[in-house]
Scaffold this motif. Structure first.
Motif, PDB file in Angstrom:
ATOM      1  N   LEU A 140      99.331  94.949  22.007  1.00 28.38           N
ATOM      2  CA  LEU A 140      97.890  95.033  22.137  1.00 28.38           C
ATOM      3  C   LEU A 140      97.364  96.074  21.159  1.00 28.38           C
ATOM      4  CD1 LEU A 140      97.550  95.056  26.045  1.00 28.38           C
ATOM      5  CD2 LEU A 140      97.344  93.110  24.498  1.00 28.38           C
ATOM      6  N   ARG A 141      96.385  95.696  20.369  1.00 31.03           N
ATOM      7  CA  ARG A 141      95.831  96.612  19.387  1.00 31.03           C
ATOM      8  C   ARG A 141      95.019  97.712  20.074  1.00 31.03           C
ATOM      9  NH1 ARG A 141      92.215  92.405  16.152  1.00 31.03           N
ATOM     10  NH2 ARG A 141      94.037  91.135  16.637  1.00 31.03           N
ATOM     11  N   SER A 142      94.762  98.789  19.349  1.00 25.74           N
ATOM     12  CA  SER A 142      94.003  99.911  19.893  1.00 25.74           C
ATOM     13  C   SER A 142      92.507  99.580  19.965  1.00 25.74           C
ATOM     14  CB  SER A 142      94.213 101.155  19.037  1.00 25.74           C
ATOM     15  OG  SER A 142      93.725 100.933  17.716  1.00 25.74           O
ATOM     16  N   ARG A 143      91.789 100.350  20.760  1.00 23.01           N
ATOM     17  CA  ARG A 143      90.324 100.235  20.838  1.00 23.01           C
ATOM     18  C   ARG A 143      89.731 101.603  20.531  1.00 23.01           C
ATOM     19  NH1 ARG A 143      87.355  99.329  26.495  1.00 23.01           N
ATOM     20  NH2 ARG A 143      87.243 101.610  26.406  1.00 23.01           N
ATOM     21  N   GLU A 144      88.981 101.704  19.437  1.00 22.13           N
ATOM     22  CA  GLU A 144      88.424 102.977  19.014  1.00 22.13           C
ATOM     23  C   GLU A 144      86.911 102.867  18.905  1.00 22.13           C
ATOM     24  OE1 GLU A 144      90.326 104.524  15.567  1.00 22.13           O
ATOM     25  OE2 GLU A 144      92.350 104.112  16.315  1.00 22.13           O
ATOM     26  N   ALA A 145      86.225 103.775  19.587  1.00 23.60           N
ATOM     27  CA  ALA A 145      84.765 103.747  19.617  1.00 23.60           C
ATOM     28  C   ALA A 145      84.165 103.907  18.225  1.00 23.60           C
ATOM     29  CB  ALA A 145      84.251 104.841  20.547  1.00 23.60           C
ATOM     30  N   ALA A 146      84.850 104.630  17.343  1.00 21.41           N
ATOM     31  CA  ALA A 146      84.327 104.845  15.999  1.00 21.41           C
ATOM     32  C   ALA A 146      84.203 103.543  15.219  1.00 21.41           C
ATOM     33  CB  ALA A 146      85.229 105.832  15.248  1.00 21.41           C
ATOM     34  N   ASP A 147      84.982 102.540  15.578  1.00 29.13           N
ATOM     35  CA  ASP A 147      84.942 101.261  14.874  1.00 29.13           C
ATOM     36  C   ASP A 147      83.914 100.302  15.449  1.00 29.13           C
ATOM     37  OD1 ASP A 147      87.011 102.164  13.265  1.00 29.13           O
ATOM     38  OD2 ASP A 147      88.568 101.333  14.583  1.00 29.13           O
ATOM     39  N   HIS A 148      83.375 100.626  16.634  1.00 29.65           N
ATOM     40  CA  HIS A 148      82.449  99.721  17.322  1.00 29.65           C
ATOM     41  C   HIS A 148      81.310 100.543  17.919  1.00 29.65           C
ATOM     42  CE1 HIS A 148      85.639  96.736  16.879  1.00 29.65           C
ATOM     43  NE2 HIS A 148      86.467  97.627  17.405  1.00 29.65           N
ATOM     44  N   PRO A 149      80.158 100.568  17.276  1.00 28.66           N
ATOM     45  CA  PRO A 149      79.046 101.421  17.739  1.00 28.66           C
ATOM     46  C   PRO A 149      78.671 101.203  19.196  1.00 28.66           C
ATOM     47  CG  PRO A 149      78.570 100.507  15.569  1.00 28.66           C
ATOM     48  CD  PRO A 149      79.814  99.833  16.047  1.00 28.66           C
ATOM     49  N   GLU A 150      78.820  99.970  19.705  1.00 36.48           N
ATOM     50  CA  GLU A 150      78.452  99.701  21.092  1.00 36.48           C
ATOM     51  C   GLU A 150      79.353 100.418  22.090  1.00 36.48           C
ATOM     52  OE1 GLU A 150      81.272  96.324  19.916  1.00 36.48           O
ATOM     53  OE2 GLU A 150      79.749  97.605  18.991  1.00 36.48           O
ATOM     54  N   LEU A 151      80.509 100.917  21.627  1.00 36.84           N
ATOM     55  CA  LEU A 151      81.444 101.618  22.506  1.00 36.84           C
ATOM     56  C   LEU A 151      81.288 103.137  22.450  1.00 36.84           C
ATOM     57  CD1 LEU A 151      84.724  99.566  21.876  1.00 36.84           C
ATOM     58  CD2 LEU A 151      83.003  99.234  23.662  1.00 36.84           C
ATOM     59  N   THR A 152      80.289 103.611  21.749  1.00 32.33           N
ATOM     60  CA  THR A 152      80.076 105.057  21.636  1.00 32.33           C
ATOM     61  C   THR A 152      79.984 105.695  23.025  1.00 32.33           C
ATOM     62  OG1 THR A 152      78.907 104.809  19.532  1.00 32.33           O
ATOM     63  CG2 THR A 152      78.536 106.850  20.761  1.00 32.33           C
ATOM     64  N   GLY A 153      80.765 106.727  23.236  1.00 32.66           N
ATOM     65  CA  GLY A 153      80.804 107.401  24.529  1.00 32.66           C
ATOM     66  C   GLY A 153      81.980 106.996  25.387  1.00 32.66           C
ATOM     67  N   LEU A 154      82.631 105.880  25.049  1.00 33.86           N
ATOM     68  CA  LEU A 154      83.817 105.442  25.792  1.00 33.86           C
ATOM     69  C   LEU A 154      85.077 106.029  25.158  1.00 33.86           C
ATOM     70  CD1 LEU A 154      83.078 101.648  26.449  1.00 33.86           C
ATOM     71  CD2 LEU A 154      82.586 103.616  27.914  1.00 33.86           C
ATOM     72  N   ALA A 155      86.053 106.321  25.974  1.00 37.37           N
ATOM     73  CA  ALA A 155      87.308 106.886  25.480  1.00 37.37           C
ATOM     74  C   ALA A 155      88.065 105.857  24.645  1.00 37.37           C
ATOM     75  CB  ALA A 155      88.168 107.353  26.648  1.00 37.37           C
ATOM     76  N   ASP A 156      88.752 106.343  23.612  1.00 35.55           N
ATOM     77  CA  ASP A 156      89.607 105.468  22.815  1.00 35.55           C
ATOM     78  C   ASP A 156      90.826 105.038  23.633  1.00 35.55           C
ATOM     79  OD1 ASP A 156      87.896 105.769  20.681  1.00 35.55           O
ATOM     80  OD2 ASP A 156      89.093 107.338  19.715  1.00 35.55           O
ATOM     81  N   ILE A 157      91.353 103.851  23.320  1.00 31.88           N
ATOM     82  CA  ILE A 157      92.544 103.334  23.983  1.00 31.88           C
ATOM     83  C   ILE A 157      93.617 103.101  22.932  1.00 31.88           C
ATOM     84  CG2 ILE A 157      93.517 101.477  25.384  1.00 31.88           C
ATOM     85  CD1 ILE A 157      90.722 100.960  26.467  1.00 31.88           C
ATOM     86  N   ASP A 158      94.778 103.698  23.116  1.00 32.24           N
ATOM     87  CA  ASP A 158      95.866 103.551  22.154  1.00 32.24           C
ATOM     88  C   ASP A 158      96.419 102.127  22.154  1.00 32.24           C
ATOM     89  OD1 ASP A 158      95.682 106.241  21.490  1.00 32.24           O
ATOM     90  OD2 ASP A 158      97.199 106.843  22.972  1.00 32.24           O
ATOM     91  N   ALA A 159      97.043 101.760  21.043  1.00 27.32           N
ATOM     92  CA  ALA A 159      97.768 100.489  20.985  1.00 27.32           C
ATOM     93  C   ALA A 159      98.869 100.486  22.035  1.00 27.32           C
ATOM     94  CB  ALA A 159      98.356 100.285  19.595  1.00 27.32           C
ATOM     95  N   ALA A 160      99.208  99.308  22.530  1.00 24.67           N
ATOM     96  CA  ALA A 160     100.196  99.201  23.609  1.00 24.67           C
ATOM     97  C   ALA A 160     101.279  98.193  23.252  1.00 24.67           C
ATOM     98  CB  ALA A 160      99.518  98.795  24.912  1.00 24.67           C
ATOM     99  N   ILE A 161     102.461  98.465  23.755  1.00 23.65           N
ATOM    100  CA  ILE A 161     103.576  97.517  23.679  1.00 23.65           C
ATOM    101  C   ILE A 161     104.048  97.246  25.094  1.00 23.65           C
ATOM    102  CG2 ILE A 161     105.953  97.153  22.930  1.00 23.65           C
ATOM    103  CD1 ILE A 161     105.363  98.766  20.454  1.00 23.65           C
ATOM    104  N   GLU A 162     104.016  95.976  25.483  1.00 25.87           N
ATOM    105  CA  GLU A 162     104.456  95.561  26.818  1.00 25.87           C
ATOM    106  C   GLU A 162     105.821  94.888  26.714  1.00 25.87           C
ATOM    107  OE1 GLU A 162      99.915  94.473  28.353  1.00 25.87           O
ATOM    108  OE2 GLU A 162     101.425  92.896  28.111  1.00 25.87           O
TER     109      GLU A 162
END
Length: 253
Positions: free
Chosen positions: A86-108
């Motif tokens: 699962l790829r990471s989720r970074e607020a800096a890359d998506h303005p609508e997510l400003t204020g939400l914590a970043d989520i690291d990439a995951a390996i399941e």
């Protein structure tokens, strides 16, 4: 002479036993690219890496699983390895997510059980985020199979994704602190059925140990995943596509 013969026999048995005890593994490894939502609930799409690891056979001492020949299609019930990136989720890359914590990439990583027949298959996998979200997720699916030629196999069937409370909270929750920072309402996402959809796939034998695999999927977010304020900014419908080059390996047998 009898002592020499006996010694040679014992040596032969010792070598044979050592060879039999030598661990062996056969598996398929694949790597390629995928097109998927930028994050769960997003209506923007991005290209990213994808891959697969499928275990076909394993020999450790007296324990034996599957077949040393990865080209053999095992029919009936069997264990299977399970992997997802699962790829990471970074607020800096998506303005609508400003204020939400970043989520690291995951390996399941995990295990599953499957049933394989000539014209259909079904499976149930349980995975754990060994890197990243550190929570459990289960995937259920079934496929109808069509052998279009000696080299080409087509598949199609439903998929269900079930996540734990921690998994749902990671990707769809909004904490009180994040609510203040983002302006989104606080949302305590709970686990359960999170997506339901369908996937169409193809597998093409390139010859030797090489192959080409592709998928196209379409899923609808369910439960708290659909009701999340994060999803409300994007879309409840999530499409995916992937293309991978695969190779079969046999080691130690």
């Amino acid at each position: 002479m009898k002592a020499l013969t006996l010694g040679m026999a014992l040596a032969t048995l010792t070598v044979a036993a050592a060879a039999q005890a030598e661990p062996g593994v056969s598996f398929t490894f694949g790597a390629g690219t995928s097109l998927a939502p930028a994050y769960f609930g997003s209506d923007d799409y991005e290209f990213g890496p994808t891959g697969t690891v499928r275990l076909h056979g394993l020999q450790i001492g007296q324990f034996s699983f599957g077949s040393p020949d990865p080209s053999v299609e095992r029919m009936g019930w069997g264990l299977r390895g399970a992997f997802r990136y699962l790829r990471s989720r970074e607020a800096a890359d998506h303005p609508e997510l400003t204020g939400l914590a970043d989520i690291d990439a995951a390996i399941e990583l995990g295990l599953g059980i499957g049933y394989e027949a000539e014209r259909y298959r079904a499976f149930a996998d349980l995975r754990y985020g060994v890197i990243g979200h550190e929570s459990f997720v289960a995937e259920l699916g079934a496929d109808a199979k069509l052998r279009a030629s000696d080299r080409l196999t087509l598949t199609a069937g439903p998929r269900l994704l079930i996540g734990s409370d921690r998994y749902a909270a990671t990707y769809f929750g909004v904490t009180p602190v994040e609510s203040v920072a983002s302006g989104l309402p606080a949302f305590a996402a709970e686990g359960g059925l999170l997506t339901a959809g369908v996937q169409v796939g193809m597998a093409y034998d390139l010859g030797g140990d090489w192959g080409l695999e592709g998928t196209v999927g379409y899923a609808w977010l369910q439960g708290d995943a659909a009701d999340s304020p994060i999803t409300a900014m994007g879309s409840r419908t999530q499409g995916t596509a992937s293309l991978m080059l695969t190779r079969r390996f046999t080691l130690g047998y």
